[in-house]
Design a protein around this motif. Structure first.
Motif, short mmCIF file in Angstrom:
data_model
loop_
_atom_site.label_atom_id
_atom_site.label_comp_id
_atom_site.label_asym_id
_atom_site.label_seq_id
_atom_site.Cartn_x
_atom_site.Cartn_y
_atom_site.Cartn_z
N UNK A 3 0.81 -1.21 0.00
CA UNK A 3 0.00 0.00 0.00
C UNK A 3 0.84 1.26 0.00
N UNK A 4 1.95 1.25 0.76
CA UNK A 4 2.84 2.41 0.80
C UNK A 4 3.47 2.65 -0.56
N UNK A 5 3.87 1.58 -1.25
CA UNK A 5 4.48 1.74 -2.57
C UNK A 5 3.46 2.30 -3.57
N UNK A 6 2.23 1.78 -3.51
CA UNK A 6 1.20 2.32 -4.41
C UNK A 6 0.92 3.79 -4.11
N UNK A 7 0.87 4.12 -2.84
CA UNK A 7 0.58 5.50 -2.47
C UNK A 7 1.72 6.42 -2.87
N UNK A 8 2.97 5.96 -2.74
CA UNK A 8 4.11 6.76 -3.18
C UNK A 8 4.02 7.00 -4.68
N UNK A 9 3.68 5.95 -5.44
CA UNK A 9 3.53 6.13 -6.87
C UNK A 9 2.46 7.14 -7.21
N UNK A 10 1.36 7.10 -6.48
CA UNK A 10 0.23 8.01 -6.72
C UNK A 10 0.55 9.43 -6.27
N UNK A 11 1.10 9.58 -5.08
CA UNK A 11 1.33 10.91 -4.52
C UNK A 11 2.55 11.59 -5.14
N UNK A 12 3.63 10.83 -5.36
CA UNK A 12 4.87 11.41 -5.87
C UNK A 12 4.97 11.35 -7.39
N UNK A 13 3.97 10.77 -8.05
CA UNK A 13 4.00 10.57 -9.50
C UNK A 13 5.23 9.79 -9.93
N UNK A 14 5.39 8.61 -9.33
CA UNK A 14 6.45 7.68 -9.70
C UNK A 14 5.86 6.65 -10.65
N UNK A 15 6.55 6.41 -11.76
CA UNK A 15 6.05 5.45 -12.74
C UNK A 15 5.95 4.04 -12.14
N UNK A 16 4.85 3.38 -12.42
CA UNK A 16 4.69 2.00 -11.97
C UNK A 16 5.58 1.06 -12.76
N UNK A 17 5.61 1.22 -14.09
CA UNK A 17 6.42 0.38 -14.97
C UNK A 17 7.19 1.27 -15.94
N UNK A 18 8.33 1.78 -15.56
CA UNK A 18 9.13 2.57 -16.49
C UNK A 18 9.68 1.67 -17.60
N UNK A 19 10.11 2.23 -18.72
CA UNK A 19 10.74 1.41 -19.76
C UNK A 19 11.91 0.62 -19.18
N UNK A 20 12.06 -0.60 -19.66
CA UNK A 20 13.11 -1.47 -19.11
C UNK A 20 14.50 -0.86 -19.25
N UNK A 21 14.77 -0.23 -20.41
CA UNK A 21 16.08 0.37 -20.60
C UNK A 21 16.34 1.48 -19.59
#
Length: 396
Positions: free
Chosen positions: A349-367
């Motif tokens: 839940x903390x990781x999902x919330x960080x992604x949502x609140x901080x606008x961190x990509x869930x799946x960035x390009x592999x490269x």
């Protein structure tokens, strides 16, 4: 091209954060912001290499140095003025990109709460601190090369290693207070929970403090800063306001994992090894390399920007390896945090919330993950938590 977040996506505009994992609009915004930042990284890397190199190739740095020779100043004072001027000039060259990445993008995506004046004040403080530190280190390098002869590489390596440890130690006392108001956390229940985590982790800290992130940003974070007796837990007020108690504990447990796993010491040692290796190679290859770099000697003051170019190129080429190592350390801290809290759901839940609140990509390009990321992709961290069995964590 910037695609700002819509009104529905702006945390501070709506006054409430979507529930963890339920912010598809912000996931799309995070992907756009990630692409913007990757483009900015490439441009910044190229400019940071060109800025010290091109003026040297055109003779501009030497022209400035010989102009300073006319001033009635001792050589050491002229060298200090030159070095400070070089770093201030480089900071000015990078300012437009810093403004775009540090002010324009965060405001466009609903992350920044700073006025332009407040951002400029922070930029000025950071520039003055970095200029003073970099100029002092450069001055010691030039003095060491000219004063110690063939021993310069290990003498300077020893100095840089000591400075690295000192900076980590003084961070809570000097560096953080320059930008944030740090004070003991007033919430007794949270302090009690964090101290319980600290005691279970066996990583004693001096204090549990809050940082006033909300004056600057909507983003949330926490850290364990300092070294030895200066070590303390710091938690952003945005994290305390938006995350559940279990999620706060999960983030702090991860940070404690870095100290229990001695990641700070590993990073200091790893950086020292790289610096010492680079200095040793420079001392052995100087005879053949100096003519290629158009340098009469390593201690040639107006040639310092060329050496700065070489150092930046060296670490840029090594950055994929350093980032791989950083991701391994972060994964180790994730596993430690999961074992410490025994609450995989809160961690996910903390990781999902960080992604949502901080606008961190869930799946960035592999490269991008392989070459640029210092942390595992967010979806990997969530998968790690969701695949963890609470009973197995309790028994480990």
């Amino acid at each position: 091209m910037i695609h700002p977040v819509s009104r529905a996506e702006g945390v501070e505009r709506e006054g409430a954060l979507p529930r963890a994992g339920e912010c598809p609009e912000r996931e799309a915004a995070a992907a756009r912001l990630g692409a913007e930042r990757r483009r900015l990284f490439v441009i910044s890397a190229l400019l940071s290499l060109a800025a010290p190199l091109l003026p040297y190739l055109t003779g501009a740095w030497e022209t400035i140095w010989f102009a300073l020779a006319a001033a009635p100043l001792p050589l050491a004072a002229r060298a200090a003025v030159f070095l400070v001027g070089v770093h201030l000039a480089l900071a000015a060259v990078m300012l437009p990109l810093g403004y775009f990445g540090g002010y324009v993008l965060p405001r466009a995506y609903g992350l920044s709460r700073q006025s332009l004046h407040a951002w400029a004040t922070d930029w000025l403080k950071a520039t003055l601190v970095s200029t003073a530190l970099a100029s002092a280190v450069a001055g010691v390098f030039l003095w060491t090369v000219n004063a110690t002869g063939p021993s310069w590489w290990w003498a300077f390596g020893l100095f840089v290693s000591v400075v690295g440890v000192a900076l980590v130690f003084i961070t809570p006392y000097v560096l953080v207070p320059l930008f944030f108001k740090m004070q003991p956390l007033a919430d007794a229940a949270t302090v009690e929970r964090i101290h319980a985590l600290v005691n279970r982790a066996g990583a004693p800290v001096r204090d549990v403090c809050s940082l006033d992130f909300s004056r600057r940003t909507a983003e949330a974070n926490a850290a364990v800063i300092g070294l030895g007796r200066s070590r303390r837990v710091v938690i952003a007020d945005t994290l305390l306001a938006e995350f559940t108690p279990g999620e706060v504990d999960a983030v702090v447990a991860h940070e404690l994992g870095h100290h229990v796993n001695r990641d700070v010491q590993r990073l200091l040692l790893g950086n020292a090894v790289l610096i010492w290796l680079g200095l040793f190679l420079a001392s052995r290859g100087a005879t053949s390399a100096l003519p290629l770099l158009s340098l009469p000697s390593m201690g040639y003051v107006p040639g310092y920007p060329m050496l700065l170019f070489v150092v930046e190129a060296f670490f840029l080429l090594l950055s994929p390896l350093l980032n791989w190592w950083s991701r391994r350390l972060e994964s180790g801290a994730d596993r430690f945090g999961l074992r410490l809290t025994r609450d995989p759901a809160a961690f996910a839940g903390a990781m999902r919330r960080i992604g949502c609140q901080n606008l961190v990509e869930l799946r960035p390009p592999r490269w991008s993950e392989v070459l640029l990321a210092t942390h595992p992709a967010l979806y990997r961290r969530i998968q790690l938590a969701e695949s963890s069995c609470p009973l197995a964590l309790a028994d480990s």
